[in-house]
Design an enzyme around this catalytic site. Structure first.
Site, PDB file in Angstrom:
ATOM      1  N   ARG A  28       0.859  -1.190   0.000  1.00 39.09           N
ATOM      2  CA  ARG A  28       0.000   0.000   0.000  1.00 39.09           C
ATOM      3  C   ARG A  28       0.896   1.241   0.000  1.00 39.09           C
ATOM      4  O   ARG A  28       1.315   1.718   1.046  1.00 39.09           O
ATOM      5  CB  ARG A  28      -0.905   0.007   1.230  1.00 39.09           C
ATOM      6  CG  ARG A  28      -1.878   1.179   1.308  1.00 39.09           C
ATOM      7  CD  ARG A  28      -2.706   1.076   2.593  1.00 39.09           C
ATOM      8  NE  ARG A  28      -3.696   2.120   2.713  1.00 39.09           N
ATOM      9  CZ  ARG A  28      -3.488   3.318   3.253  1.00 39.09           C
ATOM     10  NH1 ARG A  28      -2.276   3.624   3.716  1.00 39.09           N
ATOM     11  NH2 ARG A  28      -4.460   4.207   3.334  1.00 39.09           N
ATOM     12  N   SER A  53     -12.731  -4.114   1.802  1.00 39.47           N
ATOM     13  CA  SER A  53     -12.954  -3.387   3.048  1.00 39.47           C
ATOM     14  C   SER A  53     -14.448  -3.287   3.323  1.00 39.47           C
ATOM     15  O   SER A  53     -15.230  -2.982   2.419  1.00 39.47           O
ATOM     16  CB  SER A  53     -12.364  -1.981   2.959  1.00 39.47           C
ATOM     17  OG  SER A  53     -10.965  -2.022   2.791  1.00 39.47           O
ATOM     18  N   LYS A  79      -6.088   6.768   8.791  1.00 38.72           N
ATOM     19  CA  LYS A  79      -7.330   7.338   8.273  1.00 38.72           C
ATOM     20  C   LYS A  79      -7.987   8.128   9.389  1.00 38.72           C
ATOM     21  O   LYS A  79      -8.777   7.623  10.184  1.00 38.72           O
ATOM     22  CB  LYS A  79      -8.259   6.232   7.758  1.00 38.72           C
ATOM     23  CG  LYS A  79      -7.702   5.505   6.550  1.00 38.72           C
ATOM     24  CD  LYS A  79      -8.719   4.549   5.935  1.00 38.72           C
ATOM     25  CE  LYS A  79      -8.158   3.899   4.682  1.00 38.72           C
ATOM     26  NZ  LYS A  79      -9.126   2.980   4.041  1.00 38.72           N
TER      27      LYS A  79
END
Length: 219
Positions: A42, A111, A140
């Protein structure tokens, strides 16, 4: 590669933000030595050839340790480098589109924050879910954490494995005991630590306790 539930026990997610003088390759190898069982690449700040080059290097490293290599968001990149699979967010390509591109034998994770999202992912053919964030996380910042009851509802609603993600550390992982998860995903709890191998090993030990009980890592 089929999605093996045991491979999801300690799911590491890379982040070059914390390389601190080391390369992502070096950090990843430390994490793999510590017992990471699945790795998601990622790297949102990399593009084009640099992204593909870095992904290819980490992919080869994971193959050496016989750990599944999953690409975050980018099904096209996963296809181009023949990754083991892709992880999709709610705003990304749909599971059927990714399956058509990647084929039946690649791993597709999704997700999910709600039971409805989890059920849709299951119906569309996802192999596993990433459920969270389960704790407050700096990755996040605008995410409201799921409650333990919400996590339990998601896990019990589907027949595919669920991996808890978001703000998990060795200090709070035991709060997830009894939730029904098959594994935990970690970013800073591994890659932001001075001793990455030790951090991964400690997280894996805790994950084994809450998910497998006293089972051996050799199972």
């Amino acid at each position: 590669m089929n999605c093996n539930k045991k491979d999801l026990l300690l799911y590491a997610v890379t982040d070059r933000s914390w390389t601190a003088g080391r390369t992502l390759y070096e950090q990843t190898e430390e994490a793999l030595k510590g017992g990471v069982t699945c790795l998601q690449f990622r790297e949102k700040n990399l593009k084009g050839a640099e992204l593909a080059e870095q992904a290819g290097q980490i992919q080869k490293l994971c193959a050496r340790y016989q750990v599944p290599f999953i690409v975050n968001d980018n099904a096209q990149l996963a296809y181009a480098i023949d990754a083991d699979g892709v992880h999709l967010g709610q705003e990304d390509m749909s599971v059927p589109e990714a399956r058509k591109l990647l084929g039946q034998h690649k791993i597709i994770g999704v997700s999910a924050r709600t039971v409805d999202q989890a059920l849709l992912a299951l119906e569309q053919g996802a192999d596993y879910l990433g459920a969270g964030a389960v704790f407050a996380t700096g990755t996040k910042k605008d995410t409201v954490p799921l409650s333990l009851s919400q996590l339990k509802e998601i896990c019990s609603a589907v027949s595919i494995p669920c991996v808890a993600i978001g703000g998990i550390s060795k200090n709070n992982i035991r709060q997830l005991s009894g939730s029904g998860i098959s594994g935990i995903a970690a970013i800073s709890a591994i890659f932001a630590q001075t001793d990455i191998q030790k951090a991964a090993a400690e997280l894996r030990e805790e994950a084994e306790k809450i998910i497998w009980g006293s089972f051996s890592r050799n199972l």
